[in-house]
Scaffold this active site. Structure first.
Site, mmCIF file in Angstrom:
data_model
loop_
_atom_site.group_PDB
_atom_site.id
_atom_site.type_symbol
_atom_site.label_atom_id
_atom_site.label_comp_id
_atom_site.label_asym_id
_atom_site.label_seq_id
_atom_site.Cartn_x
_atom_site.Cartn_y
_atom_site.Cartn_z
ATOM 1 N N SER A 8 25.241 -53.642 -14.580
ATOM 2 C CA SER A 8 24.887 -52.254 -14.793
ATOM 3 C C SER A 8 23.452 -51.860 -14.202
ATOM 4 C CB SER A 8 24.986 -51.802 -16.059
ATOM 5 O OG SER A 8 26.123 -51.618 -16.690
ATOM 6 N N LYS A 45 23.149 -49.287 -11.618
ATOM 7 C CA LYS A 45 22.791 -47.741 -12.097
ATOM 8 C C LYS A 45 21.667 -47.355 -11.281
ATOM 9 C CE LYS A 45 26.434 -47.402 -15.772
ATOM 10 N NZ LYS A 45 26.841 -48.891 -15.928
ATOM 11 N N SER A 92 24.089 -46.660 -20.652
ATOM 12 C CA SER A 92 24.932 -47.248 -19.457
ATOM 13 C C SER A 92 26.219 -46.801 -19.418
ATOM 14 C CB SER A 92 24.752 -48.937 -19.692
ATOM 15 O OG SER A 92 25.014 -49.301 -18.207
#
Length: 440
Positions: free
Chosen positions: A149, A152, A206
């Site tokens: 993640s 991102k 997230s």
């Protein structure tokens, strides 16, 4: 003597393989300080002989660096059951030397005479100054790893300037198409939210459905696919040549990789945006009720423990998948100095990802301000030169950065340039020898 030197140069031009010559030229450019990059590019293209001469030295330098690799301090980690690590793409020498030749190692690189960095479980990491761009140290800074993640952050660096945070948008069924059990903020299909709310859901919790929505909204006519393509173009522009996105959220995808160095470039672009800095330090936010979908509003909290437990924390991003293990990016400010730590492939014991990032930040702040082993390249610096090449990570048929249309090292085009350069040097050599015979 002069004739012998010219003969040796001509031989080097004719015998040096074109891919090696191109890699050496790019390496020299990428290791050069930013103000000198343009001059280095001009010098590299002015003569094929100079490129070939440096190319004959590049392989030996790389081999010596790897042979002398220093083992990174490692903390013992518990044995865990996990899928086999994905096979990374072939390593390109010019990508491993982005930021400086000293970064082209799978081992430890730190300034001479400084204290040892902390022993952590991450397989690779890097500490850099967000303002000066100095790289303070790293462990395998250009080693490939799945991002999870922390990807991102690339989405934020790409889409935050494009999207109006006050605009209200509708979440679609496609946005909700995420891996079962993966992280989600709790958006609902058909729900209407401001883009700012979706950003907070992405960065605090997230949310993978939030990532899909933002990629779609910023991706133009091609929707989420266009968003991922834009992310790859942005990575290339930033100089993150080892980064290739397949999913906007960081959920594992074939051919999806990054490096600790690339994450520092991406984080630097994020922290340059005031809106991102504000979101990254937000400790809680409200996801509003959706009466039409019969859902109530609820609170979310920032999952990045650094902002609660580390003095001067600026924020960052956590990540985890079974393939990537724990990944982390964290930044902090101390005495007017802003540092960022990035890490890949960590296990959560004996220290969690954010704690490993905090330990690296502590170590970085302990170093003198002029200590450095390399630098973060500037946005657009590499793409401004014809020698720069994009990451070759795309899976067959996958998106490629727009700047990838030029000739690739090893192509027939470069062989032609090498041949022409060699012929020119031989012609010059012949002319000088003829002139020497004519002199009394």
């Amino acid at each position: 003597m002069r004739a012998a030197l010219l003969a040796a140069t001509a031989t080097a031009v004719l015998l040096a393989p074109a891919p090696v010559a191109a890699a050496s030229a790019v390496s020299a450019l990428q290791a050069a300080p930013a103000p000198q990059a343009a001059r280095a590019a001009q010098a590299a293209s002015a003569t094929g002989a100079a490129q070939a001469a440096s190319a004959t030295r590049a392989p030996q330098a790389a081999s010596a660096t790897e042979a002398a690799a220093v083992r990174c301090p490692r903390a013992p980690a518990p044995v865990v059951s996990r899928p086999p690590r994905p096979v990374p793409p072939p390593t390109l020498p010019e990508q491993r030397t982005v930021g400086g030749a000293g970064l082209a190692t799978s081992g430890l690189v730190v300034p001479a005479g400084v204290g040892a960095p902390p022993a952590i479980t991450a397989t690779s990491w890097l500490v850099a100054d967000l303002d000066t761009g100095q790289v303070l140290g790293g462990c395998g800074p250009h080693e490939y790893g799945p991002p999870a993640s922390v990807q991102k952050l690339l989405l934020a660096a790409t889409m935050m300037p494009r999207l109006d945070p006050k605009q209200t948008v509708t979440v679609t069924a496609a946005d909700m198409n995420i891996e079962p059990g993966s992280s989600a903020v709790g958006l609902v299909e058909g729900g209407r939210y401001t883009i700012e709310t979706i950003w907070l859901g992405l960065l605090l919790n997230s949310g993978n459905e939030a990532a899909n929505a933002l990629a779609r909204l910023g991706g133009g006519p091609d929707g989420a696919a266009g968003g991922v393509r834009a992310m790859n173009e942005q990575a290339h522009r930033l100089g993150a040549l080892q980064t290739h996105a397949v999913t906007p959220s960081g959920l594992d995808g074939k051919g999806q990789f990054t490096s600790a160095y690339d994450l520092a470039l991406i984080a630097r672009a994020c922290f340059a945006q005031p809106t991102f800095r504000r979101y990254a330090l937000t400790d809680q936010a409200t996801i509003p009720a959706q009466p039409a979908q019969r859902t109530k509003g609820f609170q979310i909290q920032n999952e990045n423990q650094l902002i609660y437990r580390y003095p001067g924390a600026l924020g960052g991003k956590t990540g985890f998948t079974d393939l990537a293990r724990h990944t982390y990016v964290g930044a902090a400010e101390r005495n007017g100095r802003r540092l960022v730590a990035t890490l890949l492939g960590a296990e959560p014991a004996p220290m969690r990802g954010w704690e490993q990032g905090a330990a690296l930040l502590d170590w970085g702040f302990s170093l003198p301000r002029d200590a450095a082993v390399g630098r973060l390249v500037e946005p657009g610096e590499l793409t401004a030169t014809p020698s720069a090449v994009p990451s070759a990570l795309a899976a067959p048929g996958g998106p490629r950065p727009a700047a990838a249309s030029g000739p690739h090292p090893g192509s027939g085009w470069l062989w032609l340039v090498t041949a022409v350069s060699g012929a020119a040097v031989l012609a010059l050599l012949g002319g000088l020898l003829w002139r020497r015979r004519q002199l009394p």
